[in-house]
Write an enzyme that holds these catalytic residues in place. Structure first.
Site, PDB file in Angstrom:
ATOM      1  N   HIS A  12      32.229  40.071  34.326  1.00  0.00           N
ATOM      2  CA  HIS A  12      32.575  38.423  35.115  1.00  0.00           C
ATOM      3  C   HIS A  12      31.107  37.750  35.240  1.00  0.00           C
ATOM      4  CE1 HIS A  12      35.780  41.653  37.131  1.00  0.00           C
ATOM      5  NE2 HIS A  12      36.601  40.493  35.620  1.00  0.00           N
ATOM      6  N   GLU A  15      29.037  37.460  38.851  1.00  0.00           N
ATOM      7  CA  GLU A  15      29.047  38.463  38.987  1.00  0.00           C
ATOM      8  C   GLU A  15      26.851  39.269  38.086  1.00  0.00           C
ATOM      9  OE1 GLU A  15      31.540  41.834  38.495  1.00  0.00           O
ATOM     10  OE2 GLU A  15      32.971  40.527  39.413  1.00  0.00           O
ATOM     11  N   ARG A  54      33.509  33.875  37.277  1.00  0.00           N
ATOM     12  CA  ARG A  54      33.928  34.762  37.286  1.00  0.00           C
ATOM     13  C   ARG A  54      34.234  35.159  35.715  1.00  0.00           C
ATOM     14  NH1 ARG A  54      36.101  40.134  39.887  1.00  0.00           N
ATOM     15  NH2 ARG A  54      37.887  40.571  38.930  1.00  0.00           N
ATOM     16  N   ASN A  61      38.559  41.442  32.222  1.00  0.00           N
ATOM     17  CA  ASN A  61      37.796  42.635  32.912  1.00  0.00           C
ATOM     18  C   ASN A  61      39.424  43.180  32.939  1.00  0.00           C
ATOM     19  OD1 ASN A  61      36.480  44.962  32.790  1.00  0.00           O
ATOM     20  ND2 ASN A  61      36.944  44.922  34.994  1.00  0.00           N
ATOM     21  N   ARG A  62      40.722  42.423  32.632  1.00  0.00           N
ATOM     22  CA  ARG A  62      41.697  42.678  32.458  1.00  0.00           C
ATOM     23  C   ARG A  62      42.072  43.053  31.085  1.00  0.00           C
ATOM     24  NH1 ARG A  62      39.283  43.579  36.656  1.00  0.00           N
ATOM     25  NH2 ARG A  62      40.527  43.454  38.734  1.00  0.00           N
ATOM     26  N   HIS A 108      28.699  45.788  37.397  1.00  0.00           N
ATOM     27  CA  HIS A 108      29.417  44.100  38.773  1.00  0.00           C
ATOM     28  C   HIS A 108      29.046  44.684  39.741  1.00  0.00           C
ATOM     29  CE1 HIS A 108      33.408  43.741  34.822  1.00  0.00           C
ATOM     30  NE2 HIS A 108      33.087  44.663  35.207  1.00  0.00           N
ATOM     31  N   GLU A 168      29.617  49.227  40.270  1.00  0.00           N
ATOM     32  CA  GLU A 168      30.479  47.912  41.506  1.00  0.00           C
ATOM     33  C   GLU A 168      30.028  48.023  42.306  1.00  0.00           C
ATOM     34  OE1 GLU A 168      32.432  44.963  41.509  1.00  0.00           O
ATOM     35  OE2 GLU A 168      33.133  46.325  40.551  1.00  0.00           O
ATOM     36  N   TYR A 278      39.500  38.547  45.130  1.00  0.00           N
ATOM     37  CA  TYR A 278      40.743  38.585  44.772  1.00  0.00           C
ATOM     38  C   TYR A 278      41.981  38.077  46.049  1.00  0.00           C
ATOM     39  CZ  TYR A 278      39.070  43.224  42.856  1.00  0.00           C
ATOM     40  OH  TYR A 278      39.025  44.033  41.768  1.00  0.00           O
TER      41      TYR A 278
END
Length: 293
Positions: A12, A15, A54, A61-62, A108, A168, A278
């Protein structure tokens, strides 16, 4: 043996801790105590980093599910830049399911107050030993277990490796660097590399069990019929990641001044509380159960 390791930053692009750590170690070299390991430093999404966002089109990351990585999905007209990039990364670090990389460590940041959290996707022997080692050498760390699906089914970049984990660390605003968060990130990366050396020497067989949190479900913000939020995170929940939310305790403060409470029959351990990334998904936080591994 865990010898060939990819340390990844910039999955991302806003980050900053992983991005900075990769830059620092590219400049100064990987710390000499890890010289017996074959560590590759990898910057995942340079275009997103340059734009300080991002992602450009889709969350990188998906993009690493088995279906997304199928060769025949590459030329689809709707393919995003991140989808194409995932194919390239998979070729370089994977391929997924037959990886050339023993361990992918993907770094992350979160805007949530999660501290230094190690995310593991399985509770097989290597991951349990890794979690215990991290807790022994970094007691302040949290262990988050996301094993709600098989390792290979996740869309995370780290699953391109034979083993894969995510670091994270928060709370850190998007696009900036905080010293305390960066230093915690660096410490966890170093602890994970130290684990690989200890594991290869057979020194991780008698580690004490440790606390961990198993992912539950995402909790959405209350919305009205027009899809607009009617509440915000309650002040007593804000910044209390991994602190038990008790039955009947407030989790939202409605804009009319009334509270919305946790209606579960057992305590839950919220995390990713009010995560900025989110926001568009209307995810307020995720739940988890406390376990021992």
């Amino acid at each position: 043996m865990i010898n060939h390791i990819a340390l990844v930053g910039g999955t991302h692009g806003n980050e900053m801790s992983g991005i900075q750590l990769i830059q620092n170690w590219e400049s100064s070299g990987i710390p000499p105590q890890f010289s017996e390991l074959d560590v590759t430093l990898y910057t995942a999404n340079p275009a997103a980093i340059a734009a300080n966002v991002r992602f450009l089109e889709e969350d990188l990351n998906r993009q690493f599910t088995p279906d997304a990585l199928k060769p025949d999905s590459f030329e689809a007209a709707s393919t995003s830049e991140e989808h194409k990039l995932a194919k390239t990364i998979n070729e370089q670090l994977g391929p997924k399911g037959n990886a050339s990389t023993d361990l992918v460590i993907d770094i992350h940041n979160t805007t949530s107050n999660m501290g230094a959290t190690l995310i593991i996707l399985d509770t097989s022997d290597v991951y349990v030993k890794m979690a215990r080692y991290v807790k022994q050498h970094m007691p302040e760390a949290n262990i988050l277990v996301e094993d709600e699906k098989a390792y290979a089914s996740h869309g995370y970049l780290c699953t391109t490796g034979k083993y894969g984990v995510m670091i994270e660390v928060g709370a850190q605003p998007q696009g900036v660097l905080r010293e305390d968060v960066f230093l915690a990130t660096q410490k966890m990366a170093e602890v994970l590399l130290a684990f690989c050396i200890a594991y290869n020497k057979g020194e991780c067989d008698d580690l004490a069990t440790c606390e961990a949190f198993r992912l539950g479900e995402n909790i959405a913000f209350p919305l009205n019929d027009e899809g607009n939020r009617t509440a915000m995170i309650h002040h007593s929940l804000q910044d209390n990641d991994f602190v038990p939310l008790m039955p009947g305790a407030p989790m939202f403060r409605r804009f009319d001044g009334k509270d919305v409470v946790w209606e579960g029959t057992e305590p839950t351990y919220p995390h990713f509380i009010n995560e900025a990334a989110y926001h568009k998904l209307d995810v307020a936080f995720a739940t988890s159960n406390r376990i021992e591994i």
